[in-house]
Design a protein around this motif. Structure first.
Motif, PDB file in Angstrom:
ATOM      1  N   ARG A  24      11.869-103.881 -63.149  1.00 59.97           N
ATOM      2  CA  ARG A  24      10.400-104.024 -63.214  1.00 59.97           C
ATOM      3  C   ARG A  24       9.852-103.954 -64.639  1.00 59.97           C
ATOM      4  NH1 ARG A  24       8.123-102.969 -57.892  1.00 59.97           N
ATOM      5  NH2 ARG A  24       9.823-103.480 -56.493  1.00 59.97           N
ATOM      6  N   HIS A  25      10.742-103.783 -65.624  1.00 60.98           N
ATOM      7  CA  HIS A  25      10.327-103.677 -67.025  1.00 60.98           C
ATOM      8  C   HIS A  25       9.345-102.523 -67.227  1.00 60.98           C
ATOM      9  CE1 HIS A  25      12.352-107.455 -67.788  1.00 60.98           C
ATOM     10  NE2 HIS A  25      11.722-107.953 -66.732  1.00 60.98           N
ATOM     11  N   ILE A  26       9.712-101.365 -66.700  1.00 67.72           N
ATOM     12  CA  ILE A  26       8.870-100.171 -66.768  1.00 67.72           C
ATOM     13  C   ILE A  26       9.579 -99.134 -67.633  1.00 67.72           C
ATOM     14  CG2 ILE A  26       7.829 -98.294 -65.436  1.00 67.72           C
ATOM     15  CD1 ILE A  26       7.902-100.176 -63.002  1.00 67.72           C
ATOM     16  N   GLY A  27       8.855 -98.549 -68.581  1.00 67.26           N
ATOM     17  CA  GLY A  27       9.460 -97.569 -69.470  1.00 67.26           C
ATOM     18  C   GLY A  27       9.427 -96.151 -68.944  1.00 67.26           C
ATOM     19  N   CYS A  28       8.649 -95.932 -67.891  1.00 71.31           N
ATOM     20  CA  CYS A  28       8.447 -94.567 -67.415  1.00 71.31           C
ATOM     21  C   CYS A  28       7.987 -94.610 -65.962  1.00 71.31           C
ATOM     22  CB  CYS A  28       7.387 -93.922 -68.289  1.00 71.31           C
ATOM     23  SG  CYS A  28       7.148 -92.203 -68.045  1.00 71.31           S
ATOM     24  N   LEU A  29       8.482 -93.664 -65.170  1.00 72.63           N
ATOM     25  CA  LEU A  29       8.078 -93.583 -63.769  1.00 72.63           C
ATOM     26  C   LEU A  29       7.519 -92.198 -63.456  1.00 72.63           C
ATOM     27  CD1 LEU A  29      11.224 -95.217 -62.133  1.00 72.63           C
ATOM     28  CD2 LEU A  29       8.929 -96.218 -62.206  1.00 72.63           C
ATOM     29  N   PRO A  30       6.368 -92.137 -62.778  1.00 69.48           N
ATOM     30  CA  PRO A  30       5.856 -90.836 -62.342  1.00 69.48           C
ATOM     31  C   PRO A  30       6.747 -90.289 -61.219  1.00 69.48           C
ATOM     32  CG  PRO A  30       4.155 -92.543 -62.237  1.00 69.48           C
ATOM     33  CD  PRO A  30       5.444 -93.224 -62.481  1.00 69.48           C
ATOM     34  N   VAL A  31       6.980 -88.991 -61.253  1.00 69.06           N
ATOM     35  CA  VAL A  31       7.783 -88.313 -60.233  1.00 69.06           C
ATOM     36  C   VAL A  31       6.832 -87.442 -59.420  1.00 69.06           C
ATOM     37  CG1 VAL A  31       9.756 -86.812 -59.793  1.00 69.06           C
ATOM     38  CG2 VAL A  31       9.745 -88.273 -61.829  1.00 69.06           C
ATOM     39  N   VAL A  32       6.854 -87.635 -58.099  1.00 71.44           N
ATOM     40  CA  VAL A  32       5.948 -86.899 -57.218  1.00 71.44           C
ATOM     41  C   VAL A  32       6.746 -86.119 -56.175  1.00 71.44           C
ATOM     42  CG1 VAL A  32       4.009 -88.500 -57.524  1.00 71.44           C
ATOM     43  CG2 VAL A  32       5.653 -88.884 -55.679  1.00 71.44           C
ATOM     44  N   ASN A  33       6.140 -85.042 -55.698  1.00 70.71           N
ATOM     45  CA  ASN A  33       6.774 -84.250 -54.634  1.00 70.71           C
ATOM     46  C   ASN A  33       6.437 -84.857 -53.272  1.00 70.71           C
ATOM     47  OD1 ASN A  33       4.130 -83.429 -54.101  1.00 70.71           O
ATOM     48  ND2 ASN A  33       4.403 -81.399 -54.976  1.00 70.71           N
ATOM     49  N   GLU A  34       6.839 -84.173 -52.215  1.00 75.51           N
ATOM     50  CA  GLU A  34       6.629 -84.689 -50.850  1.00 75.51           C
ATOM     51  C   GLU A  34       5.157 -84.922 -50.515  1.00 75.51           C
ATOM     52  OE1 GLU A  34       8.902 -85.811 -48.718  1.00 75.51           O
ATOM     53  OE2 GLU A  34      10.381 -85.384 -50.266  1.00 75.51           O
ATOM     54  N   SER A  35       4.272 -84.121 -51.111  1.00 75.64           N
ATOM     55  CA  SER A  35       2.845 -84.288 -50.817  1.00 75.64           C
ATOM     56  C   SER A  35       2.170 -85.288 -51.752  1.00 75.64           C
ATOM     57  CB  SER A  35       2.138 -82.930 -50.872  1.00 75.64           C
ATOM     58  OG  SER A  35       2.245 -82.375 -52.164  1.00 75.64           O
ATOM     59  N   GLY A  36       2.950 -85.929 -52.619  1.00 74.31           N
ATOM     60  CA  GLY A  36       2.401 -86.962 -53.490  1.00 74.31           C
ATOM     61  C   GLY A  36       1.810 -86.466 -54.789  1.00 74.31           C
ATOM     62  N   HIS A  37       1.993 -85.192 -55.104  1.00 72.34           N
ATOM     63  CA  HIS A  37       1.458 -84.638 -56.344  1.00 72.34           C
ATOM     64  C   HIS A  37       2.462 -84.796 -57.481  1.00 72.34           C
ATOM     65  CE1 HIS A  37      -1.125 -82.668 -53.344  1.00 72.34           C
ATOM     66  NE2 HIS A  37      -2.047 -82.851 -54.281  1.00 72.34           N
ATOM     67  N   LEU A  38       1.956 -85.076 -58.650  1.00 75.21           N
ATOM     68  CA  LEU A  38       2.767 -85.314 -59.836  1.00 75.21           C
ATOM     69  C   LEU A  38       3.527 -84.054 -60.239  1.00 75.21           C
ATOM     70  CD1 LEU A  38       3.234 -87.586 -61.965  1.00 75.21           C
ATOM     71  CD2 LEU A  38       1.440 -86.497 -63.305  1.00 75.21           C
ATOM     72  N   VAL A 122      -3.352 -91.537 -63.817  1.00 77.95           N
ATOM     73  CA  VAL A 122      -4.715 -91.423 -63.293  1.00 77.95           C
ATOM     74  C   VAL A 122      -4.583 -90.807 -61.904  1.00 77.95           C
ATOM     75  CG1 VAL A 122      -6.826 -92.651 -62.709  1.00 77.95           C
ATOM     76  CG2 VAL A 122      -5.388 -93.473 -64.594  1.00 77.95           C
ATOM     77  N   VAL A 123      -5.252 -89.662 -61.702  1.00 77.75           N
ATOM     78  CA  VAL A 123      -5.129 -88.942 -60.433  1.00 77.75           C
ATOM     79  C   VAL A 123      -6.492 -88.858 -59.748  1.00 77.75           C
ATOM     80  CG1 VAL A 123      -3.112 -87.599 -61.139  1.00 77.75           C
ATOM     81  CG2 VAL A 123      -5.388 -86.684 -61.564  1.00 77.75           C
ATOM     82  N   ASP A 124      -6.465 -88.873 -58.420  1.00 81.41           N
ATOM     83  CA  ASP A 124      -7.702 -88.745 -57.655  1.00 81.41           C
ATOM     84  C   ASP A 124      -8.076 -87.269 -57.520  1.00 81.41           C
ATOM     85  OD1 ASP A 124      -6.071 -87.684 -55.648  1.00 81.41           O
ATOM     86  OD2 ASP A 124      -6.185 -89.458 -54.383  1.00 81.41           O
ATOM     87  N   ASP A 125      -9.130 -86.995 -56.770  1.00 78.16           N
ATOM     88  CA  ASP A 125      -9.620 -85.615 -56.627  1.00 78.16           C
ATOM     89  C   ASP A 125      -8.603 -84.677 -55.994  1.00 78.16           C
ATOM     90  OD1 ASP A 125     -12.031 -86.322 -57.778  1.00 78.16           O
ATOM     91  OD2 ASP A 125     -12.984 -86.769 -55.853  1.00 78.16           O
ATOM     92  N   SER A 126      -7.693 -85.226 -55.201  1.00 78.37           N
ATOM     93  CA  SER A 126      -6.687 -84.365 -54.565  1.00 78.37           C
ATOM     94  C   SER A 126      -5.436 -84.213 -55.426  1.00 78.37           C
ATOM     95  CB  SER A 126      -6.310 -84.926 -53.189  1.00 78.37           C
ATOM     96  OG  SER A 126      -5.638 -86.158 -53.338  1.00 78.37           O
ATOM     97  N   GLY A 127      -5.411 -84.860 -56.604  1.00 70.94           N
ATOM     98  CA  GLY A 127      -4.274 -84.734 -57.512  1.00 70.94           C
ATOM     99  C   GLY A 127      -3.172 -85.750 -57.290  1.00 70.94           C
ATOM    100  N   LYS A 128      -3.418 -86.751 -56.462  1.00 69.01           N
ATOM    101  CA  LYS A 128      -2.408 -87.786 -56.210  1.00 69.01           C
ATOM    102  C   LYS A 128      -2.543 -88.908 -57.232  1.00 69.01           C
ATOM    103  CE  LYS A 128      -1.795 -86.716 -51.408  1.00 69.01           C
ATOM    104  NZ  LYS A 128      -1.773 -87.141 -50.046  1.00 69.01           N
TER     105      LYS A 128
END
Length: 147
Positions: A24-38, A122-128
């Motif tokens: 995908r030509h991506i230099g970095c990937l966000p890692v999230v837990n089971e609830s979708g939080h960074l 960029v995270v929403d109000d719930s931190g996702k």
């Protein structure tokens, strides 16, 4: 901002994450837990330890004791990354600097400059995670405004 970024979980094998980044030509990937939080990021820099290896810290011996002349905990972290097999073992863990969608482009640019970073989740109000804002995104907006 790139909306709906590709997210990975800490238990993902490194080979899969690397394949995603290359395809995908991506230099970095966000890692999230089971609830979708960074919980961290995995980047090309994190993966370089796999190839480059780690140099043990310089030390001296004195009265049958070893005295490290460099930070030994840093060596342990680098070694852990060099030997890691999953995203969670190699990623750069939180705290990660984030931004919310209601912030201005100027706020984002200031944050990128002050913290000397290249991307902001960029995270929403719930931190996702809902997107990634990069320096390139800001430069594109600036170029369009100058036209």
């Amino acid at each position: 901002m790139t909306p709906n970024p590709i997210l990975v979980k800490p238990e993902m094998p490194l080979r899969e994450a690397l394949q995603l980044m290359v395809e995908r030509h991506i230099g970095c990937l966000p890692v999230v837990n089971e609830s979708g939080h960074l919980v961290g990021f995995i980047s090309g820099t994190d993966l370089m330890w796999q190839e480059s290896g780690v140099t043990p810290p310089t030390y001296i011996t004195f009265l049958d004791s070893i005295i490290y002349l460099e930070n030994f905990s840093r060596y342990e972290q680098e070694l852990h990354k060099a030997l890691g097999q999953t995203v969670g073992e190699v990623m750069t863990p939180a705290p990660i600097i984030t931004i919310t969608p209601n912030k201005s482009l100027s706020d984002a640019a200031r944050l990128l400059n002050e913290k000397r970073i290249h991307r902001l989740p960029v995270v929403d109000d719930s931190g996702k995670v809902i997107g990634i804002l990069t320096c390139g995104d800001i430069l594109r907006v600036m170029a369009m405004a100058k036209s």
